[in-house]
Enzyme design. Structure first.
Site, PDB file in Angstrom:
ATOM      1  N   ALA A 120       0.877  -1.171   0.000  1.00 25.27           N
ATOM      2  CA  ALA A 120       0.000   0.000   0.000  1.00 25.27           C
ATOM      3  C   ALA A 120       0.917   1.224   0.000  1.00 25.27           C
ATOM      4  O   ALA A 120       2.080   1.146   0.420  1.00 25.27           O
ATOM      5  CB  ALA A 120      -0.881  -0.027   1.231  1.00 25.27           C
TER       6      ALA A 120
ATOM      7  N   GLY B  87       0.583  -4.902   0.927  1.00 22.91           N
ATOM      8  CA  GLY B  87      -0.634  -4.907   0.104  1.00 22.91           C
ATOM      9  C   GLY B  87      -0.463  -5.665  -1.202  1.00 22.91           C
ATOM     10  O   GLY B  87      -1.449  -6.150  -1.772  1.00 22.91           O
TER      11      GLY B  87
ATOM     12  N   GLU C 204      -0.968  -9.188  -0.313  1.00 20.90           N
ATOM     13  CA  GLU C 204      -2.398  -9.338  -0.024  1.00 20.90           C
ATOM     14  C   GLU C 204      -3.220  -9.377  -1.317  1.00 20.90           C
ATOM     15  O   GLU C 204      -4.185 -10.133  -1.435  1.00 20.90           O
ATOM     16  CB  GLU C 204      -2.845  -8.196   0.893  1.00 20.90           C
ATOM     17  CG  GLU C 204      -2.192  -8.310   2.277  1.00 20.90           C
ATOM     18  CD  GLU C 204      -2.347  -7.071   3.142  1.00 20.90           C
ATOM     19  OE1 GLU C 204      -2.099  -5.948   2.644  1.00 20.90           O
ATOM     20  OE2 GLU C 204      -2.716  -7.214   4.312  1.00 20.90           O
TER      21      GLU C 204
ATOM     22  N   GLU D 139       4.682  -5.074   7.288  1.00 21.09           N
ATOM     23  CA  GLU D 139       3.960  -3.958   7.925  1.00 21.09           C
ATOM     24  C   GLU D 139       4.415  -3.636   9.344  1.00 21.09           C
ATOM     25  O   GLU D 139       4.449  -2.470   9.737  1.00 21.09           O
ATOM     26  CB  GLU D 139       2.442  -4.252   7.935  1.00 21.09           C
ATOM     27  CG  GLU D 139       1.763  -4.084   6.587  1.00 21.09           C
ATOM     28  CD  GLU D 139       1.783  -5.330   5.733  1.00 21.09           C
ATOM     29  OE1 GLU D 139       2.551  -6.272   6.044  1.00 21.09           O
ATOM     30  OE2 GLU D 139       1.038  -5.371   4.748  1.00 21.09           O
TER      31      GLU D 139
HETATM   32  N1  CAA Z   1       4.598   3.070  -0.992  1.00 19.00           N
HETATM   33  C1  CAA Z   1       4.996   4.204  -1.603  1.00 19.00           C
HETATM   34  N2  CAA Z   1       6.097   4.309  -2.350  1.00 19.00           N
HETATM   35  C2  CAA Z   1       6.859   3.204  -2.466  1.00 19.00           C
HETATM   36  C3  CAA Z   1       6.520   1.992  -1.851  1.00 19.00           C
HETATM   37  C4  CAA Z   1       5.329   1.944  -1.091  1.00 19.00           C
HETATM   38  N3  CAA Z   1       4.886   0.808  -0.511  1.00 19.00           N
HETATM   39  N4  CAA Z   1       7.479   1.075  -2.142  1.00 19.00           N
HETATM   40  C5  CAA Z   1       8.374   1.712  -2.920  1.00 19.00           C
HETATM   41  N5  CAA Z   1       8.010   2.995  -3.111  1.00 19.00           N
HETATM   42  C6  CAA Z   1       8.715   4.024  -3.872  1.00 19.00           C
HETATM   43  C7  CAA Z   1       9.935   4.544  -3.132  1.00 19.00           C
HETATM   44  O1  CAA Z   1       9.555   5.518  -2.203  1.00 19.00           O
HETATM   45  C8  CAA Z   1      10.769   5.093  -4.271  1.00 19.00           C
HETATM   46  O2  CAA Z   1      10.245   6.356  -4.642  1.00 19.00           O
HETATM   47  P1  CAA Z   1      11.255   7.583  -4.976  1.00 19.00           P
HETATM   48  O3  CAA Z   1      12.032   7.096  -6.162  1.00 19.00           O
HETATM   49  O4  CAA Z   1      10.324   8.702  -5.269  1.00 19.00           O
HETATM   50  O5  CAA Z   1      12.107   7.749  -3.767  1.00 19.00           O
HETATM   51  C9  CAA Z   1      10.461   4.119  -5.414  1.00 19.00           C
HETATM   52  O6  CAA Z   1       9.244   3.460  -5.073  1.00 19.00           O
HETATM   53  C10 CAA Z   1      11.548   3.065  -5.590  1.00 19.00           C
HETATM   54  O7  CAA Z   1      11.734   2.416  -4.331  1.00 19.00           O
HETATM   55  P2  CAA Z   1      13.161   2.276  -3.622  1.00 19.00           P
HETATM   56  O8  CAA Z   1      14.069   3.386  -4.045  1.00 19.00           O
HETATM   57  O9  CAA Z   1      12.911   2.086  -2.161  1.00 19.00           O
HETATM   58  O10 CAA Z   1      13.658   0.925  -4.309  1.00 19.00           O
HETATM   59  P3  CAA Z   1      14.673  -0.135  -3.690  1.00 19.00           P
HETATM   60  O11 CAA Z   1      14.994  -1.076  -4.804  1.00 19.00           O
HETATM   61  O12 CAA Z   1      15.797   0.521  -3.003  1.00 19.00           O
HETATM   62  O13 CAA Z   1      13.833  -0.932  -2.575  1.00 19.00           O
HETATM   63  C11 CAA Z   1      11.890  -2.067  -1.701  1.00 19.00           C
HETATM   64  C12 CAA Z   1      12.732  -1.699  -2.954  1.00 19.00           C
HETATM   65  C13 CAA Z   1      12.693  -2.978  -0.794  1.00 19.00           C
HETATM   66  C14 CAA Z   1      10.646  -2.783  -2.188  1.00 19.00           C
HETATM   67  C15 CAA Z   1      11.526  -0.764  -0.944  1.00 19.00           C
HETATM   68  O14 CAA Z   1      10.985   0.178  -1.877  1.00 19.00           O
HETATM   69  C16 CAA Z   1      10.532  -0.962   0.153  1.00 19.00           C
HETATM   70  O15 CAA Z   1      10.885  -1.461   1.207  1.00 19.00           O
HETATM   71  N6  CAA Z   1       9.235  -0.567  -0.088  1.00 19.00           N
HETATM   72  C17 CAA Z   1       8.220  -0.626   0.895  1.00 19.00           C
HETATM   73  C18 CAA Z   1       7.744  -2.057   1.135  1.00 19.00           C
HETATM   74  C19 CAA Z   1       6.704  -2.104   2.237  1.00 19.00           C
HETATM   75  O16 CAA Z   1       7.003  -1.815   3.382  1.00 19.00           O
HETATM   76  N7  CAA Z   1       5.468  -2.478   1.874  1.00 19.00           N
HETATM   77  C20 CAA Z   1       4.385  -2.530   2.807  1.00 19.00           C
HETATM   78  C21 CAA Z   1       3.604  -1.253   2.784  1.00 19.00           C
HETATM   79  S1  CAA Z   1       2.407  -1.165   4.057  1.00 19.00           S
HETATM   80  C22 CAA Z   1       1.074  -2.032   3.488  1.00 19.00           C
HETATM   81  O17 CAA Z   1       1.080  -2.601   2.428  1.00 19.00           O
HETATM   82  C23 CAA Z   1      -0.115  -1.978   4.393  1.00 19.00           C
HETATM   83  C24 CAA Z   1      -1.216  -2.906   4.082  1.00 19.00           C
HETATM   84  O18 CAA Z   1      -1.172  -4.090   4.348  1.00 19.00           O
HETATM   85  C25 CAA Z   1      -2.449  -2.390   3.521  1.00 19.00           C
END
Ligand code: CAA
Length: 260
Positions: A66, A111, A114, A134
């Site tokens: 998400a 998400g 999910e 999360e």
């Molecule tokens: N939400 C918003 N933006 C996201 C995102 C997310 N879940 N995941 C990645 N992005 C964005 C980053 O912010 C980045 O944007 P910018 O270029 O503008 O900075 C872009 O996508 C590329 O990401 P990274 O530079 O971080 O890429 P990376 O290769 O270094 O890392 C990754 C990849 C490990 C997947 C890392 O992006 C990450 O950890 N993302 C978040 C994963 C996460 O925690 N997901 C769970 C979200 S909470 C949820 O989903 C709640 C629910 O159950 C409803």
């Protein structure tokens, strides 16, 4: 509705739905969730579509979760509304009368995991990374993760994955039954489409009733589930495709299903 975050394409009897926000690793914001909901409507009413492949745009991610930027400043009420929106959309996907195959082309997190779990079948590439991270963000999974993961991989494994937030590779996801198959990245979409086409070549009403029976049966006791199975089994005999399938078998010829 104009789609900005999703691409919907048709190839014969199958639809290919691509979550298309590659710059944000296809993260699900409210707008994207509403577009998925709209695409479900479109797929539902299109009688030519008999199976769906769901994937993510770009090389890196199916869906990385998400949208954290959108969630960051949410109030309790907004968080709850966002969770309800995701859950409602994913439940509709799970209940869609047509089978959905998720082609997990990279990060499948939060998400994203999910969303994949609301699909019928998941295929990973060797590059796929899966997890529910999360708790590392101070939240619980909110689009079905606390419920569907345990139903798919069992209680102990689901709890370990969710409590630790650890991210696993494709082989581990396969080993625990979270994905059906692991293939090379360059063949992922072809494999998913091939599987969708095999399913689309079967009697569509029967496939759809199988989906309903399996989904409903998994959530109830065995006697209720088996009586539901008998009901849908009987229903098949009111279809033209049952007559066609069995006649073609007896006459040793190709079947020609009409979705009737
Ligand atoms: N939400 C918003 N933006 C996201 C995102 C997310 N879940 N995941 C990645 N992005 C964005 C980053 O912010 C980045 O944007 P910018 O270029 O503008 O900075 C872009 O996508 C590329 O990401 P990274 O530079 O971080 O890429 P990376 O290769 O270094 O890392 C990754 C990849 C490990 C997947 C890392 O992006 C990450 O950890 N993302 C978040 C994963 C996460 O925690 N997901 C769970 C979200 S909470 C949820 O989903 C709640 C629910 O159950 C409803």
């Amino acid at each position: 509705m104009e789609l900005t975050n999703i691409i919907l394409e048709k190839e014969g009897k199958i639809a290919i739905v691509t979550i298309n926000r590659p710059k944000a690793l296809n993260a699900l914001n409210s707008e994207t969730l509403k577009e998925i909901n709209y695409v479900i409507d479109e797929v539902e009413k299109d009688e030519e579509i008999l199976a769906v492949v769901l994937t993510g745009a770009g090389e890196k991610a199916f869906v990385a979760g998400a949208d954290i930027s959108e969630m960051k400043e949410m109030s309790t009420v907004q968080g709850r509304k966002f969770g309800i929106l995701g859950n409602q959309v994913f439940r509709r996907l799970e209940n869609l009368e047509k089978p959905v195959i998720a082609a997990l082309n990279g990060f499948t997190l939060g998400g994203g995991c999910e969303l994949a779990m609301a699909c019928d079948i998941r295929i990973a590439s060797t590059k796929t990374k899966v997890g529910q991270p999360e708790v590392g963000l101070g939240i619980t999974p909110g689009f079905g993760g606390t419920q569907r993961l345990a139903r798919i991989v069992g209680l102990g494994m689901a709890k370990e994955l969710i409590y630790t937030g650890k991210i696993i590779g494709a082989d581990e996801a396969f080993r625990i039954g979270l994905v059906n198959k692991v293939v090379a990245p360059e063949t992922l979409l072809t494999e998913a489409k091939a599987l969708a086409n095999i399913i689309a070549a079967q009697a569509p009403i029967a496939v759809s009733l199988c989906k309903a029976a399996i989904n409903k049966g998994m959530q109830t006791d065995i006697d209720t589930a088996l009586s539901y199975e008998s009901e849908v089994f009987g229903e098949c005999f009111s279809t033209e495709d049952q007559k066609e399938g069995m006649t073609a078998f007896v006459e040793k010829r190709e079947k020609n299903f009409k979705n009737r």
